[in-house]
Design an enzyme around this catalytic site. Structure first.
Site, PDB file in Angstrom:
ATOM      1  N   SER A   1      42.604 -48.641 -48.375  1.00 39.38           N
ATOM      2  CA  SER A   1      43.477 -49.299 -49.589  1.00 39.38           C
ATOM      3  C   SER A   1      44.220 -48.469 -49.679  1.00 39.38           C
ATOM      4  O   SER A   1      44.444 -47.103 -49.787  1.00 39.38           O
ATOM      5  CB  SER A   1      42.792 -49.490 -50.872  1.00 39.38           C
ATOM      6  OG  SER A   1      41.771 -50.079 -51.261  1.00 39.38           O
TER       7      SER A   1
ATOM      8  N   HIS B   1      38.519 -42.990 -47.459  1.00 37.11           N
ATOM      9  CA  HIS B   1      38.221 -43.701 -48.952  1.00 37.11           C
ATOM     10  C   HIS B   1      38.711 -43.298 -50.237  1.00 37.11           C
ATOM     11  O   HIS B   1      38.786 -42.148 -50.003  1.00 37.11           O
ATOM     12  CB  HIS B   1      36.657 -43.266 -48.821  1.00 37.11           C
ATOM     13  CG  HIS B   1      36.193 -44.288 -48.234  1.00 37.11           C
ATOM     14  ND1 HIS B   1      35.273 -43.405 -47.065  1.00 37.11           N
ATOM     15  CD2 HIS B   1      35.833 -45.516 -47.329  1.00 37.11           C
ATOM     16  CE1 HIS B   1      34.423 -44.526 -46.169  1.00 37.11           C
ATOM     17  NE2 HIS B   1      35.163 -45.589 -46.391  1.00 37.11           N
ATOM     18  N   GLY B   2      39.183 -44.227 -50.933  1.00 37.39           N
ATOM     19  CA  GLY B   2      39.725 -43.458 -52.676  1.00 37.39           C
ATOM     20  C   GLY B   2      40.866 -44.354 -52.719  1.00 37.39           C
ATOM     21  O   GLY B   2      41.750 -44.017 -51.418  1.00 37.39           O
TER      22      GLY B   2
ATOM     23  N   ASP C   1      38.130 -51.541 -50.471  1.00 37.99           N
ATOM     24  CA  ASP C   1      37.638 -51.898 -51.988  1.00 37.99           C
ATOM     25  C   ASP C   1      38.342 -51.463 -53.101  1.00 37.99           C
ATOM     26  O   ASP C   1      38.772 -51.793 -54.176  1.00 37.99           O
ATOM     27  CB  ASP C   1      36.589 -50.676 -52.122  1.00 37.99           C
ATOM     28  CG  ASP C   1      36.039 -50.607 -52.947  1.00 37.99           C
ATOM     29  OD1 ASP C   1      35.589 -51.579 -53.786  1.00 37.99           O
ATOM     30  OD2 ASP C   1      34.625 -49.960 -53.293  1.00 37.99           O
ATOM     31  N   THR C   2      38.686 -50.183 -52.935  1.00 38.65           N
ATOM     32  CA  THR C   2      39.857 -49.668 -54.361  1.00 38.65           C
ATOM     33  C   THR C   2      40.909 -50.535 -54.442  1.00 38.65           C
ATOM     34  O   THR C   2      41.354 -49.931 -55.915  1.00 38.65           O
ATOM     35  CB  THR C   2      40.136 -48.066 -53.869  1.00 38.65           C
ATOM     36  OG1 THR C   2      39.037 -47.353 -53.703  1.00 38.65           O
ATOM     37  CG2 THR C   2      40.876 -46.951 -54.757  1.00 38.65           C
TER      38      THR C   2
ATOM     39  N   HIS D   1      38.055 -48.496 -42.485  1.00 32.92           N
ATOM     40  CA  HIS D   1      37.959 -47.981 -43.350  1.00 32.92           C
ATOM     41  C   HIS D   1      38.959 -47.145 -44.188  1.00 32.92           C
ATOM     42  O   HIS D   1      39.982 -46.733 -43.217  1.00 32.92           O
ATOM     43  CB  HIS D   1      36.090 -47.325 -43.092  1.00 32.92           C
ATOM     44  CG  HIS D   1      35.392 -47.995 -43.328  1.00 32.92           C
ATOM     45  ND1 HIS D   1      33.947 -48.181 -44.066  1.00 32.92           N
ATOM     46  CD2 HIS D   1      34.997 -48.738 -42.344  1.00 32.92           C
ATOM     47  CE1 HIS D   1      33.136 -49.083 -42.987  1.00 32.92           C
ATOM     48  NE2 HIS D   1      33.813 -49.477 -41.973  1.00 32.92           N
ATOM     49  N   GLY D   2      38.880 -47.423 -45.455  1.00 33.73           N
ATOM     50  CA  GLY D   2      40.158 -46.409 -46.267  1.00 33.73           C
ATOM     51  C   GLY D   2      40.807 -47.330 -46.495  1.00 33.73           C
ATOM     52  O   GLY D   2      41.965 -46.810 -46.232  1.00 33.73           O
TER      53      GLY D   2
ATOM     54  N   ASP E   1      27.565 -52.703 -46.239  1.00 29.04           N
ATOM     55  CA  ASP E   1      28.476 -52.057 -46.021  1.00 29.04           C
ATOM     56  C   ASP E   1      27.875 -50.202 -46.338  1.00 29.04           C
ATOM     57  O   ASP E   1      27.937 -50.513 -47.098  1.00 29.04           O
ATOM     58  CB  ASP E   1      29.995 -52.335 -47.036  1.00 29.04           C
ATOM     59  CG  ASP E   1      30.869 -50.989 -47.160  1.00 29.04           C
ATOM     60  OD1 ASP E   1      30.664 -50.527 -46.194  1.00 29.04           O
ATOM     61  OD2 ASP E   1      31.514 -50.495 -48.099  1.00 29.04           O
TER      62      ASP E   1
HETATM   63  O1  G3H Z   1      33.968 -49.310 -46.670  1.00 30.53           O
HETATM   64  C1  G3H Z   1      34.700 -49.704 -47.304  1.00 30.53           C
HETATM   65  C2  G3H Z   1      35.688 -49.410 -47.490  1.00 30.53           C
HETATM   66  O2  G3H Z   1      35.922 -47.958 -46.210  1.00 30.53           O
HETATM   67  C3  G3H Z   1      36.543 -49.263 -48.690  1.00 30.53           C
HETATM   68  O3  G3H Z   1      37.717 -48.168 -48.915  1.00 30.53           O
HETATM   69  O4  G3H Z   1      37.896 -47.748 -50.796  1.00 30.53           O
HETATM   70  O5  G3H Z   1      39.603 -46.843 -49.291  1.00 30.53           O
HETATM   71  O6  G3H Z   1      39.492 -49.128 -50.246  1.00 30.53           O
HETATM   72  P1  G3H Z   1      38.839 -48.170 -49.949  1.00 30.53           P
HETATM   73 ZN    ZN Z   2      34.385 -47.978 -46.422  1.00 33.85          ZN
END
Ligand code: G3H
Ligand code: ZN
Length: 283
Positions: A210, A179-180, A231-232, A207-208, A81
């Site tokens: 969450s 992200h986050g 991820d988050t 992406h992003g 990633d």
């Molecule tokens: O590359 C990883 C993701 O884009 C995770 O994003 O932490 O906002 O879920 P996120």
């Molecule tokens: Zn990402």
């Protein structure tokens, strides 16, 4: 079974659903993802960021992913990633990753194309799939931060040039996610997703993801998103479960007892995502 990212995402692209790509840093996260995938009969992507690799070590991360994929009854890809470093990407390929991301989004178009082509030439020669990014996604992912004022949406004309010029397998697009943890509710540019999908006709990556409301995710998938990065939401589930456990049983010092509810909490989140993304039942 271990497969390439392209195998998983081409099927999702053809049949109009999305597959979750979940960030992994340790054994419990890998197990939570694989158990969720098996219980929902879903293909899945295990992804490690450069930060995750720094934390666990490339040998551990690659070995965890490969053991998990080989034992799994569902298709599993192992993905890098946000790879920003050519050597790091080569190392992942050497350690058996079946998909890599080259994130050249901080560069201007010409340099992003050059860098992406360089990675693709090597990766494709050994059967590894490649994701690239165009436009700038805001927020922080490990050691990569893009200030809100510097975030820019993916331009369709540039995207067409980029995809034709590189032959990339799937493209991460900037359409309003970050992200986050979100401060307010994210507003996605759905028209842009549709325009990009019609123009590019390849799997698109969000992406992003969450904290994005379920109805927005559903709409984004219906318009052409095929890989959804999370991820988050897993970090939150993991740490909250540990806090709750410690509150309930403060004298328990057995790491297995502490980590089991954390794993279960992540697994529940992942299963919900798999149903929402439409990958459940597709393995
Ligand atoms: O590359 C990883 C993701 O884009 C995770 O994003 O932490 O906002 O879920 P996120
Ligand atoms: Zn990402």
């Amino acid at each position: 079974m271990l497969v390439t990212g392209k195998e998983i995402l081409e099927h999702a692209h053809k049949h109009n659903y999305a597959v979750g790509a979940f960030n992994v840093n340790n054994m419990e996260i890998v197990q939570a993802i694989i158990e969720a995938a098996e219980e929902t009969n879903s293909p899945v992507i295990l992804q490690a960021s450069q930060g995750g690799i720094k934390y666990a070590g490339i040998e551990y991360i690659a070995a965890l992913g490969k053991v998990a994929a080989r034992k799994a009854k569902v298709p599993v890809a192992i993905h890098l990633d946000h790879g920003t470093d050519f050597e790091q990407i080569m190392l992942c390929i050497r350690h058996g990753f079946t998909s890599v991301m080259i994130d050249g989004s901080k560069y201007e178009l010409k340099k992003n194309i050059e860098l992406t082509k360089k990675v693709i030439e090597v990766a494709h020669a050994v059967g590894v799939s490649v994701e690239a990014e165009l436009g700038k996604i805001g927020g922080t992912e490990d050691d990569i931060t893009v200030d809100e004022k510097d975030a820019t949406f993916t331009d369709p004309d540039e995207a067409k040039l980029f995809v034709d010029g590189t032959g990339v397998d799937y493209l991460a697009i900037a359409v309003g996610t970050a992200h986050g943890v979100y401060k307010g509710e994210p507003k996605l540019d759905f028209d842009r997703i549709k325009i990009l999908k019609d123009l590019l006709q390849i799997p698109l990556v969000l992406h992003g993801s969450s904290g994005v409301p379920a109805d927005s995710i559903k709409k984004a998938v219906s318009l052409g998103i095929n890989k959804i990065n999370i991820d988050t939401d897993l970090r939150v589930a993991f740490t909250q479960a540990i806090k709750d456990f410690n509150k309930k049983d403060p004298d328990n010092i057995d790491p297995r007892k502490v980590l089991t509810p954390a794993k279960e909490a992540m697994k529940e989140v992942i299963k919900e995502k798999m149903a929402l993304f439409g990958s459940a039942g597709r393995a």
